[in-house]
Design a protein around this motif. Structure first.
Motif, PDB file in Angstrom:
ATOM      1  N   LYS A   1      -4.148  55.023  32.263  1.00 30.24           N
ATOM      2  CA  LYS A   1      -2.713  55.245  33.127  1.00 30.24           C
ATOM      3  C   LYS A   1      -3.231  54.084  33.972  1.00 30.24           C
ATOM      4  O   LYS A   1      -1.983  53.409  34.575  1.00 30.24           O
ATOM      5  N   THR A   2      -4.257  53.246  34.371  1.00 31.16           N
ATOM      6  CA  THR A   2      -4.258  52.035  35.287  1.00 31.16           C
ATOM      7  C   THR A   2      -3.625  51.029  34.579  1.00 31.16           C
ATOM      8  O   THR A   2      -2.933  50.141  35.341  1.00 31.16           O
ATOM      9  N   ARG A   3      -4.143  50.807  33.223  1.00 34.94           N
ATOM     10  CA  ARG A   3      -3.378  49.684  32.521  1.00 34.94           C
ATOM     11  C   ARG A   3      -1.809  49.983  32.668  1.00 34.94           C
ATOM     12  O   ARG A   3      -1.118  48.941  32.548  1.00 34.94           O
ATOM     13  N   PHE A   4      -1.451  51.168  32.144  1.00 35.16           N
ATOM     14  CA  PHE A   4       0.030  51.528  32.264  1.00 35.16           C
ATOM     15  C   PHE A   4       0.961  51.032  33.417  1.00 35.16           C
ATOM     16  O   PHE A   4       1.692  50.315  33.431  1.00 35.16           O
ATOM     17  N   THR A   5       0.109  51.494  34.394  1.00 33.66           N
ATOM     18  CA  THR A   5       0.750  51.006  35.844  1.00 33.66           C
ATOM     19  C   THR A   5       0.868  49.764  36.118  1.00 33.66           C
ATOM     20  O   THR A   5       1.577  49.077  36.547  1.00 33.66           O
ATOM     21  N   ARG A   6      -0.497  49.020  35.627  1.00 33.67           N
ATOM     22  CA  ARG A   6      -0.249  47.465  35.792  1.00 33.67           C
ATOM     23  C   ARG A   6       0.739  46.880  35.013  1.00 33.67           C
ATOM     24  O   ARG A   6       1.581  45.765  35.343  1.00 33.67           O
ATOM     25  N   LEU A   7       0.984  47.183  33.642  1.00 31.93           N
ATOM     26  CA  LEU A   7       2.178  46.737  33.032  1.00 31.93           C
ATOM     27  C   LEU A   7       3.458  46.744  33.561  1.00 31.93           C
ATOM     28  O   LEU A   7       4.439  46.053  33.743  1.00 31.93           O
ATOM     29  N   ALA A   8       3.635  48.215  34.042  1.00 39.69           N
ATOM     30  CA  ALA A   8       4.982  48.361  34.837  1.00 39.69           C
ATOM     31  C   ALA A   8       4.955  47.740  36.187  1.00 39.69           C
ATOM     32  O   ALA A   8       5.982  47.328  36.483  1.00 39.69           O
ATOM     33  N   ARG A   9       4.016  47.416  36.995  1.00 36.98           N
ATOM     34  CA  ARG A   9       4.119  46.562  37.859  1.00 36.98           C
ATOM     35  C   ARG A   9       4.530  45.284  37.773  1.00 36.98           C
ATOM     36  O   ARG A   9       5.155  44.561  38.525  1.00 36.98           O
ATOM     37  N   LEU A  10       3.760  44.860  36.497  1.00 41.39           N
ATOM     38  CA  LEU A  10       4.263  43.229  36.341  1.00 41.39           C
ATOM     39  C   LEU A  10       5.578  43.179  35.630  1.00 41.39           C
ATOM     40  O   LEU A  10       6.164  42.055  35.124  1.00 41.39           O
ATOM     41  N   GLY A  11       6.409  44.207  35.544  1.00 43.21           N
ATOM     42  CA  GLY A  11       7.740  44.182  34.930  1.00 43.21           C
ATOM     43  C   GLY A  11       7.937  44.411  33.583  1.00 43.21           C
ATOM     44  O   GLY A  11       8.747  44.212  32.829  1.00 43.21           O
ATOM     45  N   LEU A  12       6.472  44.628  32.788  1.00 42.80           N
ATOM     46  CA  LEU A  12       6.756  44.698  31.408  1.00 42.80           C
ATOM     47  C   LEU A  12       7.063  46.037  30.788  1.00 42.80           C
ATOM     48  O   LEU A  12       7.625  45.936  29.637  1.00 42.80           O
ATOM     49  N   LEU A  13       7.017  46.866  31.685  1.00 47.36           N
ATOM     50  CA  LEU A  13       7.716  48.327  31.243  1.00 47.36           C
ATOM     51  C   LEU A  13       8.609  48.480  32.483  1.00 47.36           C
ATOM     52  O   LEU A  13       8.122  48.587  33.649  1.00 47.36           O
ATOM     53  N   VAL A  14       9.717  49.081  32.119  1.00 42.20           N
ATOM     54  CA  VAL A  14      10.781  48.925  32.989  1.00 42.20           C
ATOM     55  C   VAL A  14      11.170  50.557  32.960  1.00 42.20           C
ATOM     56  O   VAL A  14      11.631  51.413  32.371  1.00 42.20           O
ATOM     57  N   PRO A  15      11.168  51.108  34.370  1.00 41.67           N
ATOM     58  CA  PRO A  15      11.639  52.550  34.550  1.00 41.67           C
ATOM     59  C   PRO A  15      13.026  52.822  34.563  1.00 41.67           C
ATOM     60  O   PRO A  15      13.927  51.835  34.748  1.00 41.67           O
ATOM     61  N   VAL A  16      13.247  53.925  34.009  1.00 38.59           N
ATOM     62  CA  VAL A  16      14.783  54.159  33.955  1.00 38.59           C
ATOM     63  C   VAL A  16      15.213  55.203  34.963  1.00 38.59           C
ATOM     64  O   VAL A  16      16.556  55.137  35.216  1.00 38.59           O
ATOM     65  N   LYS A  17      14.228  55.843  35.641  1.00 34.24           N
ATOM     66  CA  LYS A  17      14.811  56.752  36.544  1.00 34.24           C
ATOM     67  C   LYS A  17      13.315  56.886  37.468  1.00 34.24           C
ATOM     68  O   LYS A  17      12.369  56.696  37.072  1.00 34.24           O
ATOM     69  N   PHE A  18      13.774  57.828  38.562  1.00 37.30           N
ATOM     70  CA  PHE A  18      12.619  58.266  39.440  1.00 37.30           C
ATOM     71  C   PHE A  18      12.921  59.539  40.243  1.00 37.30           C
ATOM     72  O   PHE A  18      13.881  59.898  40.296  1.00 37.30           O
ATOM     73  N   TYR A  19      11.829  60.251  40.436  1.00 35.84           N
ATOM     74  CA  TYR A  19      11.834  61.535  41.311  1.00 35.84           C
ATOM     75  C   TYR A  19      10.974  61.455  42.486  1.00 35.84           C
ATOM     76  O   TYR A  19       9.816  60.473  42.402  1.00 35.84           O
ATOM     77  N   LEU A  20      11.062  62.002  43.346  1.00 37.48           N
ATOM     78  CA  LEU A  20      10.006  62.093  44.658  1.00 37.48           C
ATOM     79  C   LEU A  20       9.375  63.527  44.354  1.00 37.48           C
ATOM     80  O   LEU A  20       9.937  64.774  44.366  1.00 37.48           O
ATOM     81  N   ASN A  21       8.073  63.574  44.385  1.00 37.79           N
ATOM     82  CA  ASN A  21       7.330  64.794  44.253  1.00 37.79           C
ATOM     83  C   ASN A  21       7.193  65.490  45.604  1.00 37.79           C
ATOM     84  O   ASN A  21       7.828  64.833  46.707  1.00 37.79           O
ATOM     85  N   ARG A  22       6.401  66.562  45.701  1.00 36.19           N
ATOM     86  CA  ARG A  22       6.529  67.341  47.007  1.00 36.19           C
ATOM     87  C   ARG A  22       5.837  66.521  48.104  1.00 36.19           C
ATOM     88  O   ARG A  22       6.108  66.879  49.367  1.00 36.19           O
ATOM     89  N   TYR A  23       5.097  65.532  47.700  1.00 35.53           N
ATOM     90  CA  TYR A  23       4.386  64.515  48.670  1.00 35.53           C
ATOM     91  C   TYR A  23       5.373  63.521  49.169  1.00 35.53           C
ATOM     92  O   TYR A  23       4.911  62.438  49.789  1.00 35.53           O
ATOM     93  N   ARG A  24       6.420  63.429  48.696  1.00 36.89           N
ATOM     94  CA  ARG A  24       7.609  62.450  48.836  1.00 36.89           C
ATOM     95  C   ARG A  24       7.081  61.109  48.448  1.00 36.89           C
ATOM     96  O   ARG A  24       7.429  59.879  48.807  1.00 36.89           O
ATOM     97  N   ALA A  25       6.203  61.028  47.458  1.00 35.98           N
ATOM     98  CA  ALA A  25       5.773  59.758  46.535  1.00 35.98           C
ATOM     99  C   ALA A  25       6.806  59.620  45.237  1.00 35.98           C
ATOM    100  O   ALA A  25       7.301  60.530  44.803  1.00 35.98           O
ATOM    101  N   VAL A  26       6.839  58.497  45.246  1.00 38.24           N
ATOM    102  CA  VAL A  26       8.011  58.003  43.945  1.00 38.24           C
ATOM    103  C   VAL A  26       7.130  58.156  42.582  1.00 38.24           C
ATOM    104  O   VAL A  26       6.083  57.480  42.650  1.00 38.24           O
ATOM    105  N   VAL A  27       7.692  58.838  41.882  1.00 40.06           N
ATOM    106  CA  VAL A  27       7.337  59.010  40.279  1.00 40.06           C
ATOM    107  C   VAL A  27       8.110  58.247  39.441  1.00 40.06           C
ATOM    108  O   VAL A  27       9.290  58.875  39.507  1.00 40.06           O
ATOM    109  N   TRP A  28       7.879  57.351  38.831  1.00 43.79           N
ATOM    110  CA  TRP A  28       8.728  56.517  37.967  1.00 43.79           C
ATOM    111  C   TRP A  28       8.843  57.102  36.505  1.00 43.79           C
ATOM    112  O   TRP A  28       7.593  57.537  36.053  1.00 43.79           O
ATOM    113  N   LEU A  29       9.652  57.249  35.693  1.00 45.12           N
ATOM    114  CA  LEU A  29       9.882  57.482  34.657  1.00 45.12           C
ATOM    115  C   LEU A  29      10.216  56.718  33.536  1.00 45.12           C
ATOM    116  O   LEU A  29      11.191  55.653  33.977  1.00 45.12           O
TER     117      LEU A  29
END
Length: 306
Positions: free
Chosen positions: A102-130
């Motif tokens: 999961k750590t490597r996946f998040t790094r790839l996404a932060r670098l823009g190599l994996l592009v989210p298509v949508k998001f939602y906010l969990n009960r703690y109002r944290a952004v969950v990227w999909l």
């Protein structure tokens, strides 16, 4: 799979039911049911261009042509292939799919190599990227990406991560802009799509004319609904929808200037009708006493008695 068989049978039953109406166009809810999709899957399929829709003549939303439903139903592997094309998953599922932590996946996404298509906010109002599962599979299957999935992250990428870079919001906005432009049926709507990603002050800089700006605001698209207006969740969604980086703001403003000029040439923004000057009120002219009136007779009597 049993669940898939049930969905296939159900959608077939809907299409072939003897008493089913065969309108030329149907609403999104019914279209989703006939295609065996959840409402969220249907919405994403429309955004991605998997399902073509047409605008309502009265401005009340969008419809799906019956011919489009039949085209999709006749496609290979329906309905599983259609559902698979819009399958979205979070970090945990995505990491498992491409066989990384999961750590490597998040790094790839932060670098823009994996592009989210949508998001939602969990009960703690944290952004969950999909992310689209289809795109993750393609990324993992590309041999050029093998060094990114195994072994040590290249030094140039590690240095970027050390600066705190996170391109997920920006890449999501770029994708949202593509979704909005795909559904824009009018030059002003295209300009409004770009304006939707800019804050009010940046829109004012790009569109200084108040009448153009007022008309443009009617075509701006709100951020995805997350909570009641004014709530912390809604504020966070609006923040994610608004461009932050100076270079991103600059190119969006340049696009907005160009698109607003095109929209103005196509159809100028409404302006108040010019006020007609009020007629000048002239002072009434003095009227000479008419002979034979009481004033005229009195004057002659006075002159004759001098």
């Amino acid at each position: 799979m049993p669940g898939q068989h049930a969905v296939t049978h159900d959608t077939t039953a809907i299409a072939e039911r003897p008493g089913a109406a065969r309108e030329a166009r149907i609403g999104p809810g019914r279209a989703a049911r006939e295609l065996g999709l959840k409402s969220t899957e249907f919405d994403l399929a429309v955004q991605l261009g998997r399902i073509r829709t047409i605008p309502d003549d009265g401005g009340g939303g969008r419809w799906v042509d019956r011919a489009e439903i039949e085209r999709l139903r006749a496609g290979p592997g329906f309905p599983e292939a259609l559902r698979r094309s819009v399958q979205a998953m979070g970090t945990t599922e995505g990491a498992a799919l491409i066989d990384v932590t999961k750590t490597r996946f998040t790094r790839l996404a932060r670098l823009g190599l994996l592009v989210p298509v949508k998001f939602y906010l969990n009960r703690y109002r944290a952004v969950v990227w999909l992310y689209l599962a289809e795109e993750l599979r393609l990324f993992a299957a590309d041999d050029r990406n093998t060094p990114l999935l195994t072994g040590r992250t290249p030094e140039n990428l590690r240095s970027r991560l050390d600066t705190g870079i996170d391109l997920r919001p920006r890449n999501w906005r770029t994708r949202q802009l593509g979704f909005m432009l795909r559904r824009a049926d009018d030059p002003w709507a295209r300009a409004g799509a770009v304006a939707s990603l800019l804050g009010p002050s940046h829109v004012s800089e790009a569109v200084p004319d108040p009448y153009d700006r007022s008309h443009l605001n009617g075509f701006r698209r709100p951020p995805p609904s997350h909570g009641a207006p004014g709530s912390p969740a809604a504020d966070l969604a609006e923040e994610l929808m608004t461009a932050q980086d100076p270079d991103e703001v600059a190119w969006l403003q340049a696009d907005l200037v160009r698109l607003t000029e095109e929209a103005r040439a196509h159809r100028p923004a409404p302006r108040p009708a010019p006020r007609r000057p009020e007629p000048v009120q002239r002072a009434p002219e003095a009227v000479e006493p008419v002979r034979g009136t009481s004033r005229g007779l009195l004057g002659r009597w006075r002159r004759g008695n001098r």
